[in-house]
Design a protein around this motif. Structure first.
Motif, short mmCIF file in Angstrom:
data_model
loop_
_atom_site.label_atom_id
_atom_site.label_comp_id
_atom_site.label_asym_id
_atom_site.label_seq_id
_atom_site.Cartn_x
_atom_site.Cartn_y
_atom_site.Cartn_z
N ASP A 94 30.98 22.08 -15.84
CA ASP A 94 30.03 22.99 -16.47
C ASP A 94 28.93 22.20 -17.18
OD1 ASP A 94 29.26 25.72 -17.42
OD2 ASP A 94 29.76 24.85 -19.37
N CYS A 95 29.31 21.24 -18.02
CA CYS A 95 28.32 20.44 -18.74
C CYS A 95 27.49 19.60 -17.79
CB CYS A 95 29.01 19.53 -19.76
SG CYS A 95 29.63 20.41 -21.20
N THR A 99 24.87 28.16 -17.84
CA THR A 99 25.61 28.57 -16.66
C THR A 99 25.47 30.06 -16.42
OG1 THR A 99 27.19 26.83 -17.18
CG2 THR A 99 27.90 28.52 -15.60
N MET A 103 27.27 25.69 -9.05
CA MET A 103 26.78 26.31 -10.28
C MET A 103 25.43 26.95 -10.00
SD MET A 103 25.56 24.63 -13.91
CE MET A 103 27.13 24.70 -14.77
N ALA A 131 37.03 21.94 -15.39
CA ALA A 131 36.00 22.98 -15.32
C ALA A 131 34.93 22.76 -16.39
CB ALA A 131 36.63 24.36 -15.47
N SER A 132 35.34 22.39 -17.59
CA SER A 132 34.34 22.20 -18.65
C SER A 132 33.47 20.98 -18.37
CB SER A 132 35.01 22.09 -20.03
OG SER A 132 35.71 20.88 -20.17
N LEU A 159 29.80 29.68 -12.21
CA LEU A 159 30.40 28.41 -11.85
C LEU A 159 31.60 28.73 -10.98
CD1 LEU A 159 30.46 25.31 -12.16
CD2 LEU A 159 31.92 25.64 -14.17
#
Length: 153
Positions: free
Chosen positions: A65-66, A95, A144, A61-62, A98
């Motif tokens: 996100d980035c 964000t 996103m 997930a991270s 997401l």
């Protein structure tokens, strides 16, 4: 070729996932290639998840996100006929939402391929379709909604 994150100003280079100035971070590198943004990442075995020998979902997930925020910025520059190094002002996205779908466990020890595609861009709001694959298998997909920060923040 410089990554999108390599062109972030120093005050935005601290992110754990993609910041070039974070000595402990992942330093994810995303690249605009035609109509998509791509990144590759191999997770350290310490990021094992609940399913043995597979990547922890929080890490996945991270990364998305980035990668999504970098994708939004790249697409915004492209749509405005600008480049990140033009010195006019920084386009930074964060964000808003997401939404992640985990399709299959993601194996450790395999290079992961992330892809971002622009779904829509309207003023300060970008919608990005994201995927994360191991080999030919899409393990995670996401959407996103990224919001552009005002330039004076």
């Amino acid at each position: 070729m410089l990554a999108i994150q390599d062109l972030y100003p120093t005050e935005f280079a601290h992110c754990y996932g993609c910041g070039t100035k974070n000595p402990n971070g992942h330093k994810l590198k995303s690249y605009l290639i035609d109509d998509r943004v791509e990144a590759r990442f191999t997770a350290d075995p310490t990021y094992t998840g609940g399913f043995p020998k597979h990547v922890y979902g929080g890490l996945l997930a991270s990364l998305l996100d980035c990668h999504g925020a970098a994708s939004a910025a790249a697409f915004a520059y492209q749509a405005r006929g600008r480049t990140q190094s033009d010195g006019i002002g920084v386009l930074r996205f964060v964000t808003g939402t997401l939404t992640i779908v985990f399709h299959k466990p993601t194996p450790l020890g395999t290079e992961l391929f992330l892809q971002g595609k622009l779904k829509s861009l309207d003023n300060r709001k970008a919608i990005i379709d994201l995927s994360l694959s191991a080999g030919d298998v899409v393990c995670v997909s996401a959407e996103m909604i990224a919001i552009q920060l005002p330039e004076d923040i």
